[in-house]
Design an enzyme around this catalytic site. Structure first.
Site, PDB file in Angstrom:
ATOM      1  N   SER A  31       0.937  -1.319  -0.002  1.00 38.29           N
ATOM      2  CA  SER A  31      -0.141   0.118   0.012  1.00 38.29           C
ATOM      3  C   SER A  31       0.737   1.345   0.040  1.00 38.29           C
ATOM      4  CB  SER A  31      -0.798   0.028   1.213  1.00 38.29           C
ATOM      5  OG  SER A  31      -0.146   0.041   2.497  1.00 38.29           O
ATOM      6  N   PRO A  34      -0.121   9.863  -0.130  1.00 39.63           N
ATOM      7  CA  PRO A  34       0.244   9.332   1.183  1.00 39.63           C
ATOM      8  C   PRO A  34      -0.544   7.844   1.513  1.00 39.63           C
ATOM      9  CG  PRO A  34      -1.126  11.080   1.601  1.00 39.63           C
ATOM     10  CD  PRO A  34      -1.097  10.987   0.178  1.00 39.63           C
ATOM     11  N   ASP A  35       0.313   7.116   2.393  1.00 36.86           N
ATOM     12  CA  ASP A  35      -0.154   5.637   2.559  1.00 36.86           C
ATOM     13  C   ASP A  35      -1.167   5.801   3.730  1.00 36.86           C
ATOM     14  OD1 ASP A  35      -0.391   2.836   2.915  1.00 36.86           O
ATOM     15  OD2 ASP A  35       1.500   2.853   3.911  1.00 36.86           O
ATOM     16  N   ALA A  36      -2.403   6.233   3.485  1.00 35.13           N
ATOM     17  CA  ALA A  36      -3.479   6.215   4.578  1.00 35.13           C
ATOM     18  C   ALA A  36      -4.720   5.695   4.161  1.00 35.13           C
ATOM     19  CB  ALA A  36      -3.417   7.729   5.013  1.00 35.13           C
ATOM     20  N   ASN A  66       0.560   4.765   7.847  1.00 35.11           N
ATOM     21  CA  ASN A  66       1.674   3.967   7.712  1.00 35.11           C
ATOM     22  C   ASN A  66       2.475   3.343   9.167  1.00 35.11           C
ATOM     23  OD1 ASN A  66       4.985   3.325   6.939  1.00 35.11           O
ATOM     24  ND2 ASN A  66       3.597   2.578   5.389  1.00 35.11           N
TER      25      ASN A  66
END
Ligand code: SPV
Ligand code: MG
Length: 581
Positions: free
Chosen positions: A61, A71-73, A135
């Site tokens: 992801s 962003p990894d959210a 993350n």
């Protein structure tokens, strides 16, 4: 090499668990698009006599989001993730583990599992955090864990949505990331295993493996207690001094290198972009860039070019079939018209030639020429060799001189061959190449005719059994019917390729010989009576290279009546198929 790698969903899905069982553990590399996946597919190193490669992909992801500039959210939704997953699957063959973040709601997770399973993904890993997660590797991010019972329910719902037994649902424990310690992790592991999970991933952002290793000891005890050991997964991004082999010895079945290809490319991109700005030109940035041919090769452009070459060749070249001679065994009709399974040899040949995409077929007629009138393939071009009784195949071949300038394949009128052999010949990069066979040695006691034998510089090669056809080329130094069978390495099949340059060379030598050759010509009484072997020998003696392409199946000569019967049987049972291995 995009078209080179592929696997059907069933084959790919089961590969992960098979490899774990076979090798003891799997080494997985992150992929976030087709190109990074091709790097993971093909990267290999030799170590202590062994070839080491990655066993599969982690569709992360973090890297999927980052490659989209996000962003990894849990911002990138499932349809977009599936798009990336498909992109990777379509150019690779290795198994894939998908990072499913928190899995979203129970229903979202069910639909995601169903889609991934159908595509051939091997496993999904979901983490026990509250949606939308952050993350795990950012020390300052807020990490809120999900209630373990709700998460266990989500796992069970996901497992029920599977369409195959092979697909794995793996639970990722975030207790260590949230600072709750190994006891919390074990408590959660027990609940998730009871909910039916196929694997457990323990995650940590410490720079030593200490806490994951202390989890492993407790995990082993738990597994013994409940007599069930799901696969164990780790992601050693921060504790990266321990080796994969060591982690496997501690009991990890799946080791994921989760973000390295994306981080590596980001660094190189940034260096390159800044270098061009600071140097005001591209030269200084080259050390950070892969050479273009490397990229072309990785993404399959080389194959596209070679197919283009082949296609443009097949559109330009002709197949020339000299069929003018009178055969003492089949004297009543041209040999081309001998029927095998109710179809003239010529018709069999035309069907094979068309499969390769060559449309210009030129037949030279002579003996019983009018019998070709009954053979009404209106795409065949006929040329006449009026002097067929005083001449031989070289003279016949050059009766078609108007059609051979752009290159040609010469095919004897009495042979059957597969499209593979023809394709390999046409695909060659040399100018003059003869298809040659060494299997005559195995049935020499049955041979009742003088073969066109070939001696090569390399001698005869040894064949090792191989799954793939070996398209080996050898250099011919002499050929003819009088070559001693003990000295010969190959038999000429009656199929030869001449590129445009090869045709130019042949044409020049032919004109020269017509004007200047006197008396006997190699094994023939005169140049007019020259055979193809005589002519090839002349080409070689004038210093041009002539190559042999090894084949040892996929062709046969119809020499006599019993050959007709054999060919009929072979064609019926398709033994004359394409397995030229
Ligand atoms: C990812 O690669 O997206 C992961 C692993 O989830 S980590 O970034 O370490 O959380
Ligand atoms: Mg992730």
């Amino acid at each position: 090499m995009s078209l080179r790698f592929n696997a059907n969903p069933d084959e790919r899905r089961s590969k992960l668990i098979h490899t774990i069982h076979q090798n003891g553990f799997v080494r997985i590399i992150e992929a976030h698009n087709g190109l990074s996946a091709l790097v993971g597919e093909t990267a290999s190193v030799e170590y202590k006599g062994q070839t080491i490669t990655y066993d599969g992909f982690w569709e992360s992801s973090l890297t999927d989001s980052a490659s989209k500039g996000l962003p990894d959210a849990e911002i990138v939704g499932n349809p977009s993730r599936i798009h990336t997953i498909n992109e990777i699957l379509s150019v690779t063959s290795k198994p894939m583990i998908v990072d499913g973040d928190t899995g979203g709601s129970d229903v979202q997770f069910e639909y995601f599992v169903r889609d991934l399973d159908r595509l051939g993904v091997s496993a999904v890993i979901i983490e026990d955090k509250v949606f939308p997660k952050r993350n795990s590797l950012d020390a300052s991010a807020n990490q809120t864990l999900e209630d373990p019972d709700s998460f266990a329910r989500k796992i069970a719902r996901g497992r029920d949505a599977r369409t195959t037994d092979v697909f794995m649902v793996i639970a990722r424990l975030e207790s260590l990331i949230a600072g709750l310690g190994v006891e919390d992790a074990i408590l959660r592991a027990k609940k998730y295993i009871e909910a039916g999970v196929d694997g457990i991933m323990i995650h940590s952002k410490q720079d030593t493996p200490d806490e994951v290793l202390s989890f492993v000891s407790l995990f082993d005890e738990l597994c013994k207690e409940i007599d069930n050991r799901p696969v164990l997964v780790c992601v050693p991004t921060t504790y990266n001094l321990i080796t994969d082999v060591e982690l496997a010895k501690y009991g990890f079945d799946v080791i994921i290198h989760a973000n390295h290809l994306l981080r590596a490319s980001h660094k190189a991109m940034l260096e390159t972009a800044e270098s061009i700005l600071s140097s005001d030109r591209g030269f200084e940035s080259e050390p950070w860039c892969a050479p273009l041919p490397k990229i072309f090769n990785q993404v399959g452009f080389d194959q596209v070019k070679s197919k283009d070459r082949e296609a443009s060749k097949t559109q330009q070249i002709s197949v020339v079939i000299p069929a003018a001679g009178k055969d003492p065994i089949f004297s009543m009709l041209p040999k081309s018209l001998i029927e095998i399974n109710g179809k003239p040899i010529l018709k069999h040949q035309i069907e094979t030639i068309r499969k390769v995409g060559i449309n210009q077929i030129v037949v030279i007629k002579g003996h019983e020429a009018n019998q070709f009138e009954q053979f009404d393939d209106n795409q065949v071009i006929y040329c006449d060799n009026k002097e067929y009784s005083e001449t031989h195949s070289v003279h016949s071949l050059f009766c078609a001189s108007d059609y051979i300038k752009k290159g040609f394949v010469l095919a004897f009128s009495d042979i059957l061959f597969t499209d593979d052999i023809l394709r390999w010949l046409v695909d060659t990069e040399e100018d003059i190449v003869l298809a040659v066979d060494n299997s005559y040695r195995y049935h020499k006691h049955e041979i009742d005719k003088n073969l066109d034998l070939v001696v090569t510089r390399e001698g005869r090669t040894r064949h090792h059994r191989s799954l793939f056809p070996v398209k080996r080329k050898v250099e011919i130094i002499s050929m003819g019917k009088n070559v001693a069978i003990e000295k010969a390495n190959y038999e000429f099949t009656g199929l030869a390729y001449f590129s445009a340059e090869g045709a130019r060379i042949a044409n020049k030598i032919y004109s020269d010989c017509v004007n200047n050759a006197n008396g006997s010509f190699y094994e023939s009484d005169s140049f007019a009576k020259a055979t193809i072997s005589d002519f090839v020998q002349e080409i070689i003696n004038r210093g041009f290279s002539v190559y042999g392409l090894e084949v040892y199946k996929g062709w046969m000569e119809v020499h006599n009546h019993s050959d007709v019967d054999i060919a009929a049987k072979e064609l019926q049972s398709s033994l004359l198929g394409t397995d030229n291995d």
